[in-house]
Design a protein around this motif. Structure first.
Motif, PDB file in Angstrom:
ATOM      1  N   GLU A  43       0.826  -1.208   0.000  1.00  0.00           N
ATOM      2  CA  GLU A  43       0.000   0.000   0.000  1.00  0.00           C
ATOM      3  C   GLU A  43       0.860   1.257   0.000  1.00  0.00           C
ATOM      4  OE1 GLU A  43      -3.912   1.764   2.382  1.00  0.00           O
ATOM      5  OE2 GLU A  43      -2.678   0.208   3.293  1.00  0.00           O
ATOM      6  N   LYS A  44       1.945   1.250   0.775  1.00  0.00           N
ATOM      7  CA  LYS A  44       2.849   2.406   0.788  1.00  0.00           C
ATOM      8  C   LYS A  44       3.517   2.592  -0.567  1.00  0.00           C
ATOM      9  CE  LYS A  44       3.878   2.368   5.742  1.00  0.00           C
ATOM     10  NZ  LYS A  44       4.908   2.128   6.783  1.00  0.00           N
ATOM     11  N   GLN A  45       3.872   1.481  -1.213  1.00  0.00           N
ATOM     12  CA  GLN A  45       4.485   1.578  -2.529  1.00  0.00           C
ATOM     13  C   GLN A  45       3.510   2.159  -3.546  1.00  0.00           C
ATOM     14  OE1 GLN A  45       7.651   0.847  -3.920  1.00  0.00           O
ATOM     15  NE2 GLN A  45       8.260   0.935  -1.774  1.00  0.00           N
ATOM     16  N   LEU A  46       2.252   1.752  -3.457  1.00  0.00           N
ATOM     17  CA  LEU A  46       1.246   2.309  -4.369  1.00  0.00           C
ATOM     18  C   LEU A  46       1.157   3.817  -4.194  1.00  0.00           C
ATOM     19  CD1 LEU A  46      -1.691  -0.288  -4.158  1.00  0.00           C
ATOM     20  CD2 LEU A  46      -0.058   0.006  -6.014  1.00  0.00           C
ATOM     21  N   ASP A  47       1.193   4.271  -2.946  1.00  0.00           N
ATOM     22  CA  ASP A  47       1.102   5.709  -2.679  1.00  0.00           C
ATOM     23  C   ASP A  47       2.369   6.438  -3.118  1.00  0.00           C
ATOM     24  OD1 ASP A  47      -1.417   5.348  -1.618  1.00  0.00           O
ATOM     25  OD2 ASP A  47      -0.693   5.161   0.442  1.00  0.00           O
ATOM     26  N   ASN A  48       3.535   5.887  -2.773  1.00  0.00           N
ATOM     27  CA  ASN A  48       4.792   6.566  -3.077  1.00  0.00           C
ATOM     28  C   ASN A  48       5.054   6.662  -4.573  1.00  0.00           C
ATOM     29  OD1 ASN A  48       5.335   6.878  -0.365  1.00  0.00           O
ATOM     30  ND2 ASN A  48       6.603   5.065  -0.210  1.00  0.00           N
ATOM     31  N   ASN A  49       4.647   5.639  -5.327  1.00  0.00           N
ATOM     32  CA  ASN A  49       4.950   5.617  -6.755  1.00  0.00           C
ATOM     33  C   ASN A  49       3.988   6.446  -7.590  1.00  0.00           C
ATOM     34  OD1 ASN A  49       7.135   3.915  -6.333  1.00  0.00           O
ATOM     35  ND2 ASN A  49       5.899   2.077  -6.560  1.00  0.00           N
ATOM     36  N   SER A  50       2.848   6.814  -7.026  1.00  0.00           N
ATOM     37  CA  SER A  50       1.855   7.541  -7.832  1.00  0.00           C
ATOM     38  C   SER A  50       1.384   8.836  -7.195  1.00  0.00           C
ATOM     39  CB  SER A  50       0.636   6.641  -8.082  1.00  0.00           C
ATOM     40  OG  SER A  50       0.012   6.285  -6.862  1.00  0.00           O
ATOM     41  N   LYS A  51       1.994   9.258  -6.087  1.00  0.00           N
ATOM     42  CA  LYS A  51       1.466  10.394  -5.345  1.00  0.00           C
ATOM     43  C   LYS A  51       1.514  11.708  -6.136  1.00  0.00           C
ATOM     44  CE  LYS A  51       5.868  11.084  -2.902  1.00  0.00           C
ATOM     45  NZ  LYS A  51       6.522  11.123  -1.559  1.00  0.00           N
ATOM     46  N   ASN A  52       2.471  11.884  -7.030  1.00  0.00           N
ATOM     47  CA  ASN A  52       2.575  13.125  -7.816  1.00  0.00           C
ATOM     48  C   ASN A  52       2.117  12.951  -9.258  1.00  0.00           C
ATOM     49  OD1 ASN A  52       3.673  14.639  -5.671  1.00  0.00           O
ATOM     50  ND2 ASN A  52       5.713  13.819  -6.091  1.00  0.00           N
ATOM     51  N   ILE A  53       1.563  11.792  -9.585  1.00  0.00           N
ATOM     52  CA  ILE A  53       1.167  11.510 -10.972  1.00  0.00           C
ATOM     53  C   ILE A  53      -0.343  11.375 -11.044  1.00  0.00           C
ATOM     54  CG2 ILE A  53       1.442   9.914 -12.910  1.00  0.00           C
ATOM     55  CD1 ILE A  53       4.116   9.073 -11.612  1.00  0.00           C
ATOM     56  N   ASP A  54      -0.968  12.229 -11.821  1.00  0.00           N
ATOM     57  CA  ASP A  54      -2.425  12.242 -11.930  1.00  0.00           C
ATOM     58  C   ASP A  54      -2.934  11.440 -13.120  1.00  0.00           C
ATOM     59  OD1 ASP A  54      -2.831  14.073  -9.717  1.00  0.00           O
ATOM     60  OD2 ASP A  54      -2.023  15.628 -11.027  1.00  0.00           O
ATOM     61  N   LEU A  55      -2.100  11.290 -14.142  1.00  0.00           N
ATOM     62  CA  LEU A  55      -2.559  10.627 -15.365  1.00  0.00           C
ATOM     63  C   LEU A  55      -1.357  10.011 -16.078  1.00  0.00           C
ATOM     64  CD1 LEU A  55      -5.358  10.398 -16.879  1.00  0.00           C
ATOM     65  CD2 LEU A  55      -4.484  12.160 -18.416  1.00  0.00           C
ATOM     66  N   VAL A  56      -1.594   8.869 -16.712  1.00  0.00           N
ATOM     67  CA  VAL A  56      -0.578   8.229 -17.549  1.00  0.00           C
ATOM     68  C   VAL A  56      -1.158   8.054 -18.937  1.00  0.00           C
ATOM     69  CG1 VAL A  56       0.870   6.192 -17.906  1.00  0.00           C
ATOM     70  CG2 VAL A  56       0.426   7.011 -15.583  1.00  0.00           C
ATOM     71  N   VAL A  57      -0.463   8.564 -19.932  1.00  0.00           N
ATOM     72  CA  VAL A  57      -0.895   8.454 -21.318  1.00  0.00           C
ATOM     73  C   VAL A  57       0.014   7.455 -22.023  1.00  0.00           C
ATOM     74  CG1 VAL A  57      -1.189   9.663 -23.508  1.00  0.00           C
ATOM     75  CG2 VAL A  57      -1.767  10.818 -21.362  1.00  0.00           C
ATOM     76  N   GLY A  58      -0.603   6.472 -22.672  1.00  0.00           N
ATOM     77  CA  GLY A  58       0.164   5.450 -23.370  1.00  0.00           C
ATOM     78  C   GLY A  58      -0.617   4.860 -24.517  1.00  0.00           C
ATOM     79  N   ALA A  59      -0.142   3.731 -25.027  1.00  0.00           N
ATOM     80  CA  ALA A  59      -0.801   3.081 -26.155  1.00  0.00           C
ATOM     81  C   ALA A  59      -2.097   2.421 -25.701  1.00  0.00           C
ATOM     82  CB  ALA A  59       0.142   2.045 -26.766  1.00  0.00           C
ATOM     83  N   LYS A  60      -3.008   2.237 -26.645  1.00  0.00           N
ATOM     84  CA  LYS A  60      -4.284   1.599 -26.354  1.00  0.00           C
ATOM     85  C   LYS A  60      -4.054   0.197 -25.801  1.00  0.00           C
ATOM     86  CE  LYS A  60      -7.265   4.725 -28.040  1.00  0.00           C
ATOM     87  NZ  LYS A  60      -8.325   5.360 -27.224  1.00  0.00           N
ATOM     88  N   GLY A  61      -4.913  -0.192 -24.886  1.00  0.00           N
ATOM     89  CA  GLY A  61      -4.806  -1.518 -24.283  1.00  0.00           C
ATOM     90  C   GLY A  61      -5.432  -1.504 -22.910  1.00  0.00           C
ATOM     91  N   SER A  62      -4.925  -2.333 -22.042  1.00  0.00           N
ATOM     92  CA  SER A  62      -5.439  -2.422 -20.679  1.00  0.00           C
ATOM     93  C   SER A  62      -4.930  -1.247 -19.845  1.00  0.00           C
ATOM     94  CB  SER A  62      -5.010  -3.733 -20.035  1.00  0.00           C
ATOM     95  OG  SER A  62      -5.228  -3.706 -18.639  1.00  0.00           O
ATOM     96  N   PRO A  63      -5.831  -0.458 -19.249  1.00  0.00           N
ATOM     97  CA  PRO A  63      -5.379   0.646 -18.384  1.00  0.00           C
ATOM     98  C   PRO A  63      -4.545   0.164 -17.207  1.00  0.00           C
ATOM     99  CG  PRO A  63      -7.717   0.878 -18.930  1.00  0.00           C
ATOM    100  CD  PRO A  63      -7.306  -0.473 -19.393  1.00  0.00           C
ATOM    101  N   MET A  64      -4.930  -0.971 -16.622  1.00  0.00           N
ATOM    102  CA  MET A  64      -4.166  -1.481 -15.486  1.00  0.00           C
ATOM    103  C   MET A  64      -2.771  -1.904 -15.924  1.00  0.00           C
ATOM    104  SD  MET A  64      -5.091  -4.498 -12.728  1.00  0.00           S
ATOM    105  CE  MET A  64      -6.516  -3.591 -12.133  1.00  0.00           C
ATOM    106  N   GLN A  65      -2.658  -2.508 -17.108  1.00  0.00           N
ATOM    107  CA  GLN A  65      -1.344  -2.901 -17.610  1.00  0.00           C
ATOM    108  C   GLN A  65      -0.481  -1.672 -17.858  1.00  0.00           C
ATOM    109  OE1 GLN A  65      -1.446  -5.230 -21.208  1.00  0.00           O
ATOM    110  NE2 GLN A  65       0.784  -5.314 -21.388  1.00  0.00           N
TER     111      GLN A  65
END
Length: 459
Positions: A43-65
């Protein structure tokens, strides 16, 4: 005889029942420890790795991937996106900071990520030694990468093709370590950072020896994360040449910007107008920080509906990941609680049966001056001794399980500190001792009410 010697003598007289109680306690403690540490750390890793990132833009596919590959680096990317198209999104007024990343190869399982100086701003990174990369094939390594591989400033490393540590090694172009990042308690500790041109260069060179149709030679492992820019662009050699010629002009200083830069102008300055306009130059993803809360409902829809790219929310996908993980952790927790209750029942049965065999001994102790309180304390201490031994064995066993889990994870996802002591481990021991003491209350009261005359008369 000293009371603690009596306790030890009593619990060793019935090794079978005692050993069963110890093992049940150990298993319960071990499972609870693994659940607590993995759940809390994850849970801490999830918070630390995404705390300053609001959106990720990438190629079409699975959002979770897309989130797993771009933020947590535990999956293959969904593909690549054109750099020029990504920069159009970066210049949107709703974007405060946009960081391009390109998933490259790996070094002993640690992923090599191509990016620019804004990556350090986004993750609030500080250097422990050295400087930031300033040209191609210079890398800044995370603190765990340096520790595990004994890397220091000036060392050279050779990347392996793709995301597999056993893949073809790029011996022709070593990377030089120019900086080591301070511990950040995030996935960056297990990453290797370089400029974007390094990723383009190494793959242009790596595929120069393949056939004219740009296929892979039999000796080269295919990239799981599918570098489309290596295969689909008809003038690949020209792109590689441009990347190589311009890579020395990448500007990555230690003075990081705090305001939103014009990413289009910055990329033109660093890479060159021709490369930016060239549709063959691609990146893996764009990490975005919003400039306004209004972007939450606008920017993702703009990307998903108006472009060939997709936008994924780290907050939404991370909550889904943790909810999926939580189901398994909750099930294991229930199992651990059941085992602990069975362990308490085993302690109760063990002491109760032992008490029947030791009634005469206790009556003799009473005639020799032992008080009722001492007999009561003796039984309670026996229960505490059994649960304490089981708890210590359980903690050791739990840390061994955590170590095994850490060996099975990739280097980029290595976030479990198997041999670190956590504050709540003491609470687990205290809870186990309390449960053992409660289980011993009935046998202890029975010992307290020992009738000397009745027991001696029966003998």
């Amino acid at each position: 005889m000293h009371i603690f010697k009596l306790v030890w003598k009593n619990i060793t007289q019935q090794w079978g029942a005692t050993l069963l109680s110890i093992l049940l306690t150990a298993f319960g403690i071990a499972i609870l420890l693994v659940i607590y540490i993995t759940g809390d750390t994850f849970e801490k890793q999830l918070d630390n790795n995404s705390k300053n990132i609001d959106l990720v833009v990438g190629a079409k596919g699975s959002p979770m991937q897309l989130i797993l590959s771009s933020l947590y680096h535990v999956d293959n990317p969904t593909g690549n996106i054109p750099l020029a198209e990504a920069m159009k999104i970066a210049d949107n007024p709703f974007v405060q900071l946009a960081v391009p990343i390109s998933v490259g190869d790996n070094f002993k399982g640690h992923r090599i990520i191509g990016t620019d100086s804004t990556f350090f701003t986004l993750y609030a990174l500080q250097l422990n030694q050295g400087r930031v990369f300033q040209k191609s094939f210079e890398v800044v390594v995370g603190t765990e990468v340096a520790r595990k591989n004994n890397l220091k400033i000036g060392d050279e490393i050779h990347s392996a093709h793709g995301l597999s540590a056993e893949a073809h090694i790029h011996d022709e172009h070593p990377f030089k370590v120019v900086g080591i990042i301070k511990p950040s308690n995030s996935v960056v500790d297990n990453l290797i950072l370089c400029n974007l041109a390094s990723v383009w260069d190494i793959h242009g060179i790596a595929h120069a020896e393949t056939d004219p149709n740009h296929g892979h030679s039999p000796n080269h492992e295919h990239h799981d994360h599918d570098h489309d820019h290596e295969h689909s662009h008809p003038a690949k050699e020209e792109v590689t040449a441009k990347a190589s010629q311009s890579s020395d002009h990448i500007d990555a200083t230690e003075e990081f910007v705090s305001e939103r830069p014009n990413r289009q102008e910055e990329l033109i300055k660093n890479i060159g107008q021709e490369m930016l306009a060239d549709q063959g130059v691609e990146i893996t993803a764009l990490l975005i920080k919003y400039s306004s809360p209004a972007a939450i409902g606008t920017l993702p829809r703009l990307v998903n509906q108006s472009t060939q790219m997709q936008a994924a929310s780290p907050a939404l996908e991370s909550s889904r990941i943790f909810s999926l993980l939580g189901v398994g952790l909750d099930s294991l927790a229930i199992l651990a609680y059941v085992i602990m209750l069975i362990a308490a029942l085993s302690v109760f049965i063990s002491l109760y049966n032992a008490l029947k065999d030791r009634q005469y001994d206790m009556a003799i102790m009473r005639t020799m001056g032992a008080s009722k309180a001492k007999l009561f304390t003796l039984v309670i201490l026996e229960a505490i001794a059994i649960t304490l031994i089981g708890s210590i064995i359980g903690l050791c066993f739990g840390h061994a399980i955590l170590y095994y889990i850490s060996l099975q994870t990739s280097q980029s996802a290595d976030f479990i500190q198997a041999f670190s002591l956590y504050p709540d481990e003491l609470l687990l021991i205290v809870a186990a001792l309390a449960l053992g003491s409660i289980a011993a209350l009935i046998p202890a009261f029975k010992a307290y009410h020992t009738t000397i005359s009745k027991i001696l008369a029966s003998k």
